[in-house]
Write a protein that holds these residues in place. Structure first.
Motif, PDB file in Angstrom:
ATOM      1  N   LYS A   1       0.763  -1.487   0.266  1.00 39.34           N
ATOM      2  CA  LYS A   1      -0.141   0.248  -0.387  1.00 39.34           C
ATOM      3  C   LYS A   1       0.790   1.221  -0.043  1.00 39.34           C
ATOM      4  N   ASP A   2       1.888   1.454   0.554  1.00 40.16           N
ATOM      5  CA  ASP A   2       2.386   2.328   0.630  1.00 40.16           C
ATOM      6  C   ASP A   2       3.579   2.788  -0.566  1.00 40.16           C
ATOM      7  N   THR A   3       3.744   1.816  -1.388  1.00 39.79           N
ATOM      8  CA  THR A   3       4.190   2.029  -2.843  1.00 39.79           C
ATOM      9  C   THR A   3       3.137   2.547  -3.737  1.00 39.79           C
ATOM     10  N   GLY A   4       1.962   2.020  -3.881  1.00 39.59           N
ATOM     11  CA  GLY A   4       1.197   2.527  -4.952  1.00 39.59           C
ATOM     12  C   GLY A   4       0.732   1.013  -5.657  1.00 39.59           C
ATOM     13  N   TYR A   5       2.200   0.652  -5.525  1.00 41.39           N
ATOM     14  CA  TYR A   5       1.527  -0.456  -6.910  1.00 41.39           C
ATOM     15  C   TYR A   5       1.341  -1.514  -6.359  1.00 41.39           C
ATOM     16  N   MET A   6       0.035  -1.480  -5.723  1.00 47.31           N
ATOM     17  CA  MET A   6      -0.876  -2.745  -5.322  1.00 47.31           C
ATOM     18  C   MET A   6      -1.008  -3.655  -6.074  1.00 47.31           C
ATOM     19  N   ASP A   7      -1.276  -2.795  -7.768  1.00 49.07           N
ATOM     20  CA  ASP A   7      -1.642  -4.101  -9.088  1.00 49.07           C
ATOM     21  C   ASP A   7      -0.402  -4.850  -9.078  1.00 49.07           C
ATOM     22  N   LEU A   8       0.528  -4.674  -9.295  1.00 44.75           N
ATOM     23  CA  LEU A   8       1.675  -5.098  -9.649  1.00 44.75           C
ATOM     24  C   LEU A   8       2.075  -6.462  -8.500  1.00 44.75           C
ATOM     25  N   VAL A   9       1.892  -6.417  -7.120  1.00 53.23           N
ATOM     26  CA  VAL A   9       1.935  -6.965  -6.321  1.00 53.23           C
ATOM     27  C   VAL A   9       1.497  -8.682  -6.409  1.00 53.23           C
ATOM     28  N   LYS A  10      -0.333  -7.760  -6.230  1.00 50.45           N
ATOM     29  CA  LYS A  10      -1.241  -9.160  -6.856  1.00 50.45           C
ATOM     30  C   LYS A  10      -1.557  -9.407  -8.416  1.00 50.45           C
ATOM     31  N   THR A  11      -0.533  -9.654  -8.830  1.00 49.43           N
ATOM     32  CA  THR A  11      -0.166  -9.980  -9.693  1.00 49.43           C
ATOM     33  C   THR A  11       1.112 -11.083  -9.958  1.00 49.43           C
ATOM     34  N   LEU A  12       2.540 -10.609  -9.072  1.00 47.58           N
ATOM     35  CA  LEU A  12       3.494 -11.448  -8.586  1.00 47.58           C
ATOM     36  C   LEU A  12       2.759 -12.395  -7.770  1.00 47.58           C
ATOM     37  N   GLU A  13       1.848 -11.997  -6.282  1.00 51.45           N
ATOM     38  CA  GLU A  13       1.451 -13.367  -5.856  1.00 51.45           C
ATOM     39  C   GLU A  13       0.510 -13.985  -5.844  1.00 51.45           C
ATOM     40  N   ARG A  14      -0.270 -13.741  -7.481  1.00 51.75           N
ATOM     41  CA  ARG A  14      -1.616 -14.465  -8.189  1.00 51.75           C
ATOM     42  C   ARG A  14      -0.927 -15.512  -8.973  1.00 51.75           C
ATOM     43  N   ASN A  15       0.298 -15.561  -9.545  1.00 49.23           N
ATOM     44  CA  ASN A  15       1.148 -15.742 -10.546  1.00 49.23           C
ATOM     45  C   ASN A  15       2.432 -16.742  -9.858  1.00 49.23           C
ATOM     46  N   TRP A  16       2.554 -16.421  -8.914  1.00 49.76           N
ATOM     47  CA  TRP A  16       4.604 -17.131  -7.680  1.00 49.76           C
ATOM     48  C   TRP A  16       4.090 -18.403  -8.563  1.00 49.76           C
ATOM     49  N   ARG A  17       3.598 -19.655  -8.918  1.00 55.35           N
ATOM     50  CA  ARG A  17       4.161 -20.975  -9.413  1.00 55.35           C
ATOM     51  C   ARG A  17       3.724 -20.834 -10.640  1.00 55.35           C
ATOM     52  N   ILE A  18       3.594 -20.056 -11.474  1.00 56.52           N
ATOM     53  CA  ILE A  18       4.239 -20.529 -13.116  1.00 56.52           C
ATOM     54  C   ILE A  18       5.317 -19.524 -13.093  1.00 56.52           C
ATOM     55  N   ILE A  19       5.623 -18.395 -11.982  1.00 55.41           N
ATOM     56  CA  ILE A  19       6.912 -17.780 -12.330  1.00 55.41           C
ATOM     57  C   ILE A  19       7.707 -18.773 -11.465  1.00 55.41           C
TER      58      ILE A  19
ATOM     59  N   SER B   1      13.008 -17.687 -22.650  1.00 57.48           N
ATOM     60  CA  SER B   1      13.482 -19.280 -21.813  1.00 57.48           C
ATOM     61  C   SER B   1      12.214 -18.258 -20.535  1.00 57.48           C
ATOM     62  N   VAL B   2      11.318 -18.046 -20.310  1.00 61.29           N
ATOM     63  CA  VAL B   2      10.308 -18.003 -19.126  1.00 61.29           C
ATOM     64  C   VAL B   2       9.418 -16.846 -19.751  1.00 61.29           C
ATOM     65  N   PRO B   3       8.782 -17.302 -21.096  1.00 60.63           N
ATOM     66  CA  PRO B   3       8.231 -16.002 -21.857  1.00 60.63           C
ATOM     67  C   PRO B   3       6.755 -16.045 -20.889  1.00 60.63           C
ATOM     68  N   LYS B   4       6.085 -16.915 -20.216  1.00 62.22           N
ATOM     69  CA  LYS B   4       4.920 -16.498 -19.064  1.00 62.22           C
ATOM     70  C   LYS B   4       5.654 -15.548 -18.329  1.00 62.22           C
ATOM     71  N   THR B   5       6.526 -15.971 -17.151  1.00 68.75           N
ATOM     72  CA  THR B   5       7.223 -14.908 -16.602  1.00 68.75           C
ATOM     73  C   THR B   5       7.147 -13.124 -17.193  1.00 68.75           C
ATOM     74  N   CYS B   6       7.730 -12.916 -18.023  1.00 70.27           N
ATOM     75  CA  CYS B   6       8.147 -11.691 -18.809  1.00 70.27           C
ATOM     76  C   CYS B   6       7.095 -11.178 -19.259  1.00 70.27           C
ATOM     77  N   GLY B   7       6.215 -12.283 -19.873  1.00 63.55           N
ATOM     78  CA  GLY B   7       4.441 -11.735 -20.140  1.00 63.55           C
ATOM     79  C   GLY B   7       3.864 -10.911 -19.542  1.00 63.55           C
ATOM     80  N   LEU B   8       3.945 -11.583 -17.934  1.00 58.93           N
ATOM     81  CA  LEU B   8       3.413 -10.714 -16.959  1.00 58.93           C
ATOM     82  C   LEU B   8       3.584  -9.449 -16.365  1.00 58.93           C
ATOM     83  N   LEU B   9       5.223  -8.973 -16.750  1.00 59.69           N
ATOM     84  CA  LEU B   9       5.722  -7.572 -16.224  1.00 59.69           C
ATOM     85  C   LEU B   9       5.348  -6.989 -17.728  1.00 59.69           C
TER      86      LEU B   9
END
Length: 687
Positions: free
Chosen positions: A508-526, A572-580
């Protein structure tokens, strides 16, 4: 331009001319009596008088009616300047622009005909008159004049390392037109001396390349708290602010300074003219100063001091115009001045030092090195010049040559603080930790010019920490008090002032909540993609190369670096890069990286700080052993969790332990500090 009236053509006509319109718009009939039988005696006498008075009448016409025989004026000047007359008629009239307004007109013709004084002459005359009033004793020997009379004193201590100019960031000060250098690739402060390597192709020694035209920087970029080469230093550096520590030494320093001898025997006879031109430069009238010195150079082409004054004026004009081209011209003029016969030793020294500084400013590091090598050859006993030469070697990454130079200096002057801190810096870069400490410490304690640099406090403290010596924090505190560090804990050197500073952040401090949620929702893919390329046979994970480990194994696999995508890695890691891809706060962070980090059991990372306060670092846990893995930032220690993001400011001191029985795998995503403006994100240099 109004139709030109040619008196010679009028005198030859024998027919009645057509009516003409005068300045008031009234038609006037011009009559010339014609005779079928020839001229009478009276008429002959009349024409004789007309012809006799033609020259006087021409001058009167110039003054009263703005009538000029342009063809003759231009033709005569063309002969004098050896110009092709056809070029003159094509409009190449710069040589005749006597009043400096950019064209050739009536006012210029008046000057060329001797009916009006040129602005340069007027400026010189006024400056001379003012000089005569304010400085009646111009006959004094140069040695009696204080430095400020010439503004050309020699830097006797080799002070090249200083804080950045308050209105200019490092990336803006590289060149007037803001050609960016190759960005920094390390997470911590470089062990190389030059933390920003130049991307400008290096010329051969003494070959001045053409400066490319690039967009000029916009104003109002927040200055960074950095220690960089002060390429705009005056010849006599200001004594350091630690006068309370060395008051007697500083008094001795002032007493030792002598006025440089810049004038040869002949130049003392034209000192008034030189002083008049110099006064224009000091008053900031750089355009007039350039013209004044150009006039002096034409009059006295073998005068080194006139040529040096021209170079200084061109240098000042380059600064005013923010022009690399003009600065390149000044660099060439400095060289000309130094090579003229009868140049005094002090003028040669001042000229070549200034030339080397400006070459460094433009990123011409090898050219600057050649200039400094020439200086050392001419003045082998001057330790300050050798110190500068050592810095020039460091700036091109030649630590071995720099080391030899400083060994020579210390063999002759063992108490030279500047040489000591630089020699200690080099030893530290060679991982000779214990050996570097006394040189860094003694050099800083000397208080000599050029030693008060954040890098030296940084590396001395780091060396002491690695030796288990708690006095490191005393030096960090001193560095903080000197303005090099934001605090004892936050010791980054590439900073933007005023940004919120705290070691740990929440999403919340950062204001990048959407990015954090994307990383945490897709952590297994990464995680799965990272594990698929972890096999050592792929060669994708490379060892950490920043000398941050006390022991153990630490590998990294980078996807984005300095805001640039590593295309081969992302394949080599297309899904991870696609998320970002849709998060520019991360992929566009030119002062950070996006990478996988794997750490094997038994690894310890020394306490260290990142290089800048302009980013925050996110750690997404992918494979985390149940115990034994932890990270400390300042005095707060935490542990990772699989599928969760930790966020901290790595410009604060942090330390890592991996004492588990299996590997630890995390995903690191650097993001811009949320308080940076969009303009800052676009203009800050990469790291």
């Amino acid at each position: 331009m109004a139709p030109r009236k040619n008196f010679r053509n009028q005198a030859k006509k024998e027919v009645k001319p057509a009516a003409v319109v005068n300045k008031n718009g009234v038609k006037v009939e011009a009559s010339v009596a014609a005779s079928s039988g020839g001229f009478s005696g009276t008429k002959i006498f009349t024409w004789f008088m007309v012809l006799a008075l033609l020259g006087v009448w021409s001058s009167v016409a110039v003054v009263w009616f703005d009538l000029v025989d342009y063809d003759n004026v231009i033709a005569e000047r063309a002969k004098e300047f050896r110009f092709n007359f056809s070029e003159v008629l094509q409009g190449k009239l710069s040589a005749y622009d006597a009043d400096g307004d950019g064209d050739f007109d009536v006012e210029d013709a008046k000057v060329l005909l001797g009916l009006k004084e040129s602005p340069v002459s007027v400026s010189l005359r006024e400056a001379k008159e003012e000089s005569a009033v304010k400085e009646p004793d111009d006959s004094r020997d140069d040695a009696t004049h204080p430095y400020e009379d010439e503004n050309d004193a020699i830097d006797t201590k080799g002070e090249l390392v200083e804080k950045a100019q308050p209105q200019q960031t490092l990336e803006e000060s590289k060149q007037y037109n803001n050609q960016p250098g190759s960005p920094e690739t390390k997470e911590t402060v470089q062990l190389r001396y030059n933390a920003e390597a130049e991307s400008v192709p290096e010329p051969e020694a003494d070959v001045e390349p053409e400066v490319e035209s690039v967009p000029e920087p916009e104003a109002d970029v927040e200055p960074e708290v950095e220690s960089v080469l002060e390429l705009e230093a005056e010849f006599v550096p200001e004594l350091k602010e630690n006068a309370e520590d060395h008051p007697k030494d500083q008094l001795k320093e002032k007493a030792k300074k002598k006025k440089p001898k810049l004038l040869n025997k002949f130049e003392k006879t034209i000192k008034t003219e030189i002083d008049a031109a110099e006064k224009l430069r000091k008053k900031g009238k750089v355009e007039e100063a350039v013209r004044a010195f150009e006039t002096l150079v034409l009059q006295y082409p073998q005068s080194p001091r006139c040529r040096y004054g021209k170079a200084l004026a061109e240098d000042g004009l380059a600064e005013k115009m923010l022009s690399n081209d003009m600065l390149q011209k000044a660099i060439g003029t400095y060289k000309e001045a130094s090579e003229l016969p009868n140049a005094t030793p002090d003028l040669i020294k001042a000229t070549l030092k200034k030339r080397a500084e400006r070459q460094q400013f433009l990123g011409r590091m090898r050219g600057a090195l050649a200039t400094l090598e020439k200086l050392v050859q001419i003045f082998p006993e001057d330790m300050a010049l050798k110190n500068d030469l050592g810095v020039a070697h460091l700036l091109i990454g030649d630590n071995n040559s720099a080391k030899r130079v400083y060994e020579e200096v210390l063999a002759t002057a063992p108490s030279d603080g500047f040489a000591k801190v630089h020699y200690g810096f080099i030893l530290k870069s060679e991982n000779k930790i214990a050996e570097s400490i006394p040189f860094l410490r003694d050099g800083l304690e000397s208080g000599d010019p050029g030693t008060d640099d954040g890098r030296f406090y940084f590396h001395l403290g780091d060396a002491l920490q690695r030796m288990g010596d708690d006095s490191a924090y005393k030096w960090y505190e001193r560095g903080h008090q000197r303005g090099h560090f934001a605090s004892v804990w936050q010791r980054s050197l590439y900073n933007v002032d005023g940004l919120k500073a705290q070691p740990w952040w929440t999403p919340k401090d950062t204001g990048y909540m959407d990015l954090v949620k994307t990383l945490e929702r897709n952590w297994r893919i990464i995680r799965d993609e990272a594990q698929s390329v972890m096999d050592k046979t792929t060669g994708l994970f490379v060892p950490e190369e920043e000398n941050l480990r006390e022991k153990g194994e630490w590998g990294q696999f980078t996807l984005w670096q300095q805001g640039k995508k590593a295309g081969e890695s992302c394949r080599s890691v297309p899904k991870t890069c696609g998320l970002l891809e849709r998060y520019p706060e991360a992929t566009g962070c030119k002062r950070g990286q996006i990478k996988f980090s794997v750490m094997q059991p038994g690894t310890h990372v020394w306490p260290h700080t990142g290089p800048t306060n302009c980013r925050l670092r996110m750690h997404l846990g992918l494979v985390i052993p149940k115990t034994g893995c932890k990270i400390r930032c300042t005095n707060d220690t935490r542990a990772w969790e699989e599928g969760k993001v930790l966020i901290f400011d790595d410009s604060f001191e942090h330390e890592v332990w991996q004492d588990a029985d299996s590997y630890r795998l995390i995903f690191i995503v650097d993001v811009w500090h949320p308080e940076l403006t969009q303009y800052q994100r676009q203009t800050l240099s990469p790291i």
